[in-house]
Design an enzyme around this catalytic site. Structure first.
Site, PDB file in Angstrom:
ATOM      1  N   GLY A  11     -67.513 -22.828  48.280  1.00 23.88           N
ATOM      2  CA  GLY A  11     -68.183 -22.677  47.442  1.00 23.88           C
ATOM      3  C   GLY A  11     -68.964 -21.570  46.385  1.00 23.88           C
ATOM      4  N   GLU A  13     -67.710 -19.462  43.959  1.00 19.19           N
ATOM      5  CA  GLU A  13     -66.448 -19.291  42.003  1.00 19.19           C
ATOM      6  C   GLU A  13     -66.280 -17.920  41.782  1.00 19.19           C
ATOM      7  OE1 GLU A  13     -67.882 -21.853  39.064  1.00 19.19           O
ATOM      8  OE2 GLU A  13     -68.075 -23.236  40.311  1.00 19.19           O
ATOM      9  N   ILE A  14     -64.457 -17.535  42.071  1.00 21.90           N
ATOM     10  CA  ILE A  14     -64.147 -16.928  41.812  1.00 21.90           C
ATOM     11  C   ILE A  14     -63.577 -16.795  40.235  1.00 21.90           C
ATOM     12  CG2 ILE A  14     -64.104 -15.869  43.670  1.00 21.90           C
ATOM     13  CD1 ILE A  14     -60.939 -16.011  43.192  1.00 21.90           C
ATOM     14  N   PRO A  15     -63.746 -15.509  38.978  1.00 23.68           N
ATOM     15  CA  PRO A  15     -62.671 -15.787  37.842  1.00 23.68           C
ATOM     16  C   PRO A  15     -60.814 -15.812  38.112  1.00 23.68           C
ATOM     17  CG  PRO A  15     -64.132 -14.436  37.973  1.00 23.68           C
ATOM     18  CD  PRO A  15     -63.848 -14.853  39.470  1.00 23.68           C
ATOM     19  N   GLY A  18     -57.557 -11.974  37.269  1.00 23.35           N
ATOM     20  CA  GLY A  18     -57.871 -10.692  38.230  1.00 23.35           C
ATOM     21  C   GLY A  18     -56.792  -9.693  38.359  1.00 23.35           C
ATOM     22  N   LEU A  19     -57.473  -8.666  38.476  1.00 25.68           N
ATOM     23  CA  LEU A  19     -56.390  -7.537  38.443  1.00 25.68           C
ATOM     24  C   LEU A  19     -55.454  -7.510  39.236  1.00 25.68           C
ATOM     25  CD1 LEU A  19     -55.239  -4.866  36.635  1.00 25.68           C
ATOM     26  CD2 LEU A  19     -57.282  -4.102  38.179  1.00 25.68           C
ATOM     27  N   GLY A  20     -54.157  -6.990  39.864  1.00 20.98           N
ATOM     28  CA  GLY A  20     -53.629  -6.764  40.999  1.00 20.98           C
ATOM     29  C   GLY A  20     -53.387  -5.504  41.243  1.00 20.98           C
ATOM     30  N   TYR A  50     -51.535  -3.637  51.030  1.00 17.80           N
ATOM     31  CA  TYR A  50     -51.144  -3.058  49.671  1.00 17.80           C
ATOM     32  C   TYR A  50     -51.211  -1.185  50.266  1.00 17.80           C
ATOM     33  CZ  TYR A  50     -51.925  -7.147  46.788  1.00 17.80           C
ATOM     34  OH  TYR A  50     -51.949  -8.479  46.677  1.00 17.80           O
TER      35      TYR A  50
END
Length: 55
Positions: A11, A13-15, A18-20, A50
């Site tokens: 539920g 919400e995320i933009p 995004g920056l990887g 990473y």
């Protein structure tokens, strides 16, 4: 674009944008994150694989 979001299964919400941080070393990651937040990013993509999470 900064205002568009995805709704996750829980539920939240995320933009969409995004920056990887893949392929960035710790110093590059830290600066990129600071710069991204300064211009409005709120979705920062990191992963243990990473190997730059410390930044």
């Amino acid at each position: 674009m900064f205002n568009e979001t995805y709704k996750l299964a829980n539920g939240i919400e995320i933009p969409k944008l995004g920056l990887g941080t893949w392929l960035l070393d710790d110093a590059q990651s830290a600066q990129a994150i600071v710069d991204a937040i300064a211009i409005g990013y709120r979705h920062i993509d990191t992963a243990q694989a990473y190997m730059n999470e410390a930044a």
